[in-house]
Design an enzyme around this catalytic site. Structure first.
Site, mmCIF file in Angstrom:
data_model
loop_
_atom_site.group_PDB
_atom_site.id
_atom_site.type_symbol
_atom_site.label_atom_id
_atom_site.label_comp_id
_atom_site.label_asym_id
_atom_site.label_seq_id
_atom_site.Cartn_x
_atom_site.Cartn_y
_atom_site.Cartn_z
ATOM 1 N N ARG A 163 2.669 0.086 -0.246
ATOM 2 C CA ARG A 163 2.734 -0.986 0.749
ATOM 3 C C ARG A 163 2.253 -0.442 2.088
ATOM 4 O O ARG A 163 2.489 0.736 2.407
ATOM 5 C CB ARG A 163 4.177 -1.484 0.917
ATOM 6 C CG ARG A 163 4.635 -2.428 -0.175
ATOM 7 C CD ARG A 163 3.971 -3.797 -0.071
ATOM 8 N NE ARG A 163 4.470 -4.728 -1.056
ATOM 9 C CZ ARG A 163 3.872 -5.001 -2.231
ATOM 10 N NH1 ARG A 163 2.727 -4.414 -2.557
ATOM 11 N NH2 ARG A 163 4.396 -5.884 -3.061
ATOM 12 N N HIS A 195 -6.149 -4.926 -1.163
ATOM 13 C CA HIS A 195 -4.908 -5.207 -1.915
ATOM 14 C C HIS A 195 -5.221 -5.788 -3.300
ATOM 15 O O HIS A 195 -4.818 -6.902 -3.625
ATOM 16 C CB HIS A 195 -3.986 -6.162 -1.121
ATOM 17 C CG HIS A 195 -2.565 -6.119 -1.602
ATOM 18 N ND1 HIS A 195 -1.476 -6.303 -0.786
ATOM 19 C CD2 HIS A 195 -2.037 -5.906 -2.839
ATOM 20 C CE1 HIS A 195 -0.359 -6.221 -1.492
ATOM 21 N NE2 HIS A 195 -0.673 -5.987 -2.757
HETATM 22 P P1 NDP Z 1 9.696 0.466 -9.727
HETATM 23 O O1 NDP Z 1 10.873 -0.183 -9.082
HETATM 24 O O2 NDP Z 1 9.564 0.408 -11.213
HETATM 25 O O3 NDP Z 1 9.651 2.029 -9.315
HETATM 26 C C1 NDP Z 1 9.931 2.474 -8.044
HETATM 27 C C2 NDP Z 1 10.027 3.994 -8.080
HETATM 28 O O4 NDP Z 1 10.219 4.464 -6.742
HETATM 29 C C3 NDP Z 1 11.215 4.495 -8.892
HETATM 30 O O5 NDP Z 1 10.882 5.662 -9.597
HETATM 31 C C4 NDP Z 1 12.251 4.834 -7.803
HETATM 32 O O6 NDP Z 1 13.168 5.854 -8.166
HETATM 33 C C5 NDP Z 1 11.340 5.322 -6.703
HETATM 34 N N1 NDP Z 1 12.027 5.220 -5.405
HETATM 35 C C6 NDP Z 1 12.475 4.123 -4.778
HETATM 36 N N2 NDP Z 1 13.074 4.443 -3.628
HETATM 37 C C7 NDP Z 1 12.994 5.795 -3.530
HETATM 38 C C8 NDP Z 1 13.445 6.745 -2.575
HETATM 39 N N3 NDP Z 1 14.113 6.371 -1.481
HETATM 40 N N4 NDP Z 1 13.209 8.041 -2.807
HETATM 41 C C9 NDP Z 1 12.556 8.443 -3.927
HETATM 42 N N5 NDP Z 1 12.093 7.597 -4.875
HETATM 43 C C10 NDP Z 1 12.319 6.285 -4.675
HETATM 44 O O7 NDP Z 1 8.411 -0.137 -9.025
HETATM 45 P P2 NDP Z 1 6.938 -0.325 -9.642
HETATM 46 O O8 NDP Z 1 6.496 0.978 -10.175
HETATM 47 O O9 NDP Z 1 6.891 -1.499 -10.536
HETATM 48 O O10 NDP Z 1 6.122 -0.720 -8.310
HETATM 49 C C11 NDP Z 1 6.065 0.139 -7.195
HETATM 50 C C12 NDP Z 1 5.428 -0.549 -6.005
HETATM 51 O O11 NDP Z 1 4.029 -0.668 -6.179
HETATM 52 C C13 NDP Z 1 5.838 -1.995 -5.742
HETATM 53 O O12 NDP Z 1 7.112 -2.073 -5.138
HETATM 54 C C14 NDP Z 1 4.736 -2.477 -4.822
HETATM 55 O O13 NDP Z 1 5.055 -2.150 -3.476
HETATM 56 C C15 NDP Z 1 3.534 -1.641 -5.263
HETATM 57 N N6 NDP Z 1 2.526 -2.490 -5.939
HETATM 58 C C16 NDP Z 1 1.283 -2.594 -5.372
HETATM 59 C C17 NDP Z 1 0.299 -3.334 -5.981
HETATM 60 C C18 NDP Z 1 -1.070 -3.397 -5.410
HETATM 61 O O14 NDP Z 1 -1.905 -4.140 -5.941
HETATM 62 N N7 NDP Z 1 -1.376 -2.651 -4.360
HETATM 63 C C19 NDP Z 1 0.556 -4.035 -7.242
HETATM 64 C C20 NDP Z 1 1.870 -3.870 -7.759
HETATM 65 C C21 NDP Z 1 2.828 -3.126 -7.097
HETATM 66 P P3 NDP Z 1 14.244 5.625 -9.360
HETATM 67 O O15 NDP Z 1 13.414 5.551 -10.628
HETATM 68 O O16 NDP Z 1 15.069 6.833 -9.322
HETATM 69 O O17 NDP Z 1 14.940 4.338 -9.050
HETATM 70 C C1 OXD Z 2 2.692 -6.642 -6.240
HETATM 71 C C2 OXD Z 2 1.452 -6.669 -5.458
HETATM 72 O O1 OXD Z 2 3.752 -6.302 -5.688
HETATM 73 O O2 OXD Z 2 0.470 -7.295 -5.921
HETATM 74 O O3 OXD Z 2 2.632 -6.967 -7.441
HETATM 75 O O4 OXD Z 2 1.382 -6.068 -4.391
#
Ligand code: NDP
Ligand code: OXD
Length: 309
Positions: A224, A272
């Protein structure tokens, strides 16, 4: 009862038709045409204007149109008691893994350097190490981070990841929690951010973190925009400490015309698009979750409001 839809992409007829096919009898309304707010049982949205969800007294569930839910939690009036579900989907993971692989390869093979050399008609080789000697680090080992790590492993990259809780992923070196972040950064030549945006992760990509990466490291951010301090990235690139960056997300989207990121020779900008949830899959998940919410059961991919993701 009705579902309220909001997205920046306008394909209202398509969404109405798909949702009505999958949930017979469901009335689909498109923000701002809410009608009587008391009719709204569900919301399917990305970046619904703040204050709207809080006014829907009979709301049973909110479905994010994507994987991220920061756009819901950042609304100070969102109704905390209402369950929220997000998209988790193998195709979404594959698309993100493609994006990560594409840009890791670009950094690994110094493509930014050759682009610059081509503009100046310079013929000069810089040899990349074998993938097994290239250390890639992924911040976030959730659905998308784990998928991307596994894809990079198939190409033999030396992959590590950092998450909040401990993880075990075949062939991937894992780190967790604030205490292990520095060790993870110290071994990372190409850093990929796939964290969710929360209070804890806002601004994490800043000058202190960049200093902990080895000289010449590169950054890929499809997480993000507010994860990144954009000026501190530019400073780190201009000082030569970081070699290049690929950015898919920004503080302000679309990226404003006056942003120095547009024309920085070592920044690659994508609008994006790293991974976009397939509308067919989104409506399928929404239909299942409507059934579950009506039965008073937990939703598929329900998020934890205390964690914020
Ligand atoms: P998930 O919720 O599956 O995974 C998030 C990961 O981040 C987990 O491993 C979590 O740890 C870790 N995490 C969260 N907070 C912390 C912290 N404070 N310290 C360390 N690790 C942390 O999310 P997704 O993988 O599905 O998606 C991730 C992000 O990708 C979305 O939130 C979005 O912002 C972005 N995204 C962007 C897109 C784009 O087109 N640019 C498309 C889709 C998503 P734990 O496993 O221990 O909980
Ligand atoms: C998502 C994105 O969060 O597209 O899926 O950014």
């Amino acid at each position: 009862m009705a579902l309220l839809f909001h997205s920046k992409i306008k394909r209202n007829d398509w969404w109405r038709e798909e949702l009505s096919k999958k949930v017979p009898g469901l009335e689909v309304r498109f923000y701002p045409d809410i009608g009587d707010p008391d009719d709204i049982e569900f919301a399917l949205c990305f970046a619904m204007p703040h204050g709207v969800l809080g006014k829907l007294k009979n709301l049973k569930a909110v479905f994010s149109l994507g994987a991220g839910v920061d756009h819901i939690f950042e609304d100070p009036d969102y109704p905390r008691h209402v369950p929220i579900a997000r998209v988790v989907d193998p195709e979404l993971t594959d698309r993100m893994s493609e994006y990560v692989l594409q840009h890791v390869l670009n950094h690994h093979r110094y493509q930014h350097l050759y682009d610059e050399q081509q503009r100046k008609q310079v013929w000069k080789e810089k040899h990349a190490p074998a993938a097994r000697n290239r250390k890639v680090g992924i911040l976030g080992l959730g659905a998308l981070g784990t998928g991307s790590a596994e894809t990079l492993r198939k190409m033999n990259f030396d992959v590590a990841g950092w998450s909040r809780s401990p993880k075990s992923i075949d062939g991937v070196t894992t780190f967790h929690g604030p205490k292990q972040l520095d060790a993870f950064l110290a071994r990372t030549e190409i850093l990929v951010c796939l964290l969710p945006l929360t209070d804890e992760t806002t601004g994490i990509l800043n000058k202190d973190l960049f200093q902990k990466l080895p000289e010449g490291a590169a950054l890929i951010n499809p997480g993000r925009g507010p994860h990144l301090n954009e000026q501190e990235l530019i400073d780190a690139l201009d000082s030569g400490h970081l070699s290049a960056a690929t950015l898919d997300v920004f503080h302000t989207e679309p990226l404003p015309a006056e942003s120095p990121l547009w024309n920085h020779p070592r920044v690659r900008v994508t609008p994006h698009v790293a991974s976009i949830a397939s509308p067919g899959r989104v409506t399928e998940l929404a239909a299942k979750n409507i059934e579950l919410a009506r039965a008073g059961k937990p939703l598929l991919n329900q998020v934890d409001p205390d964690k914020g993701y």
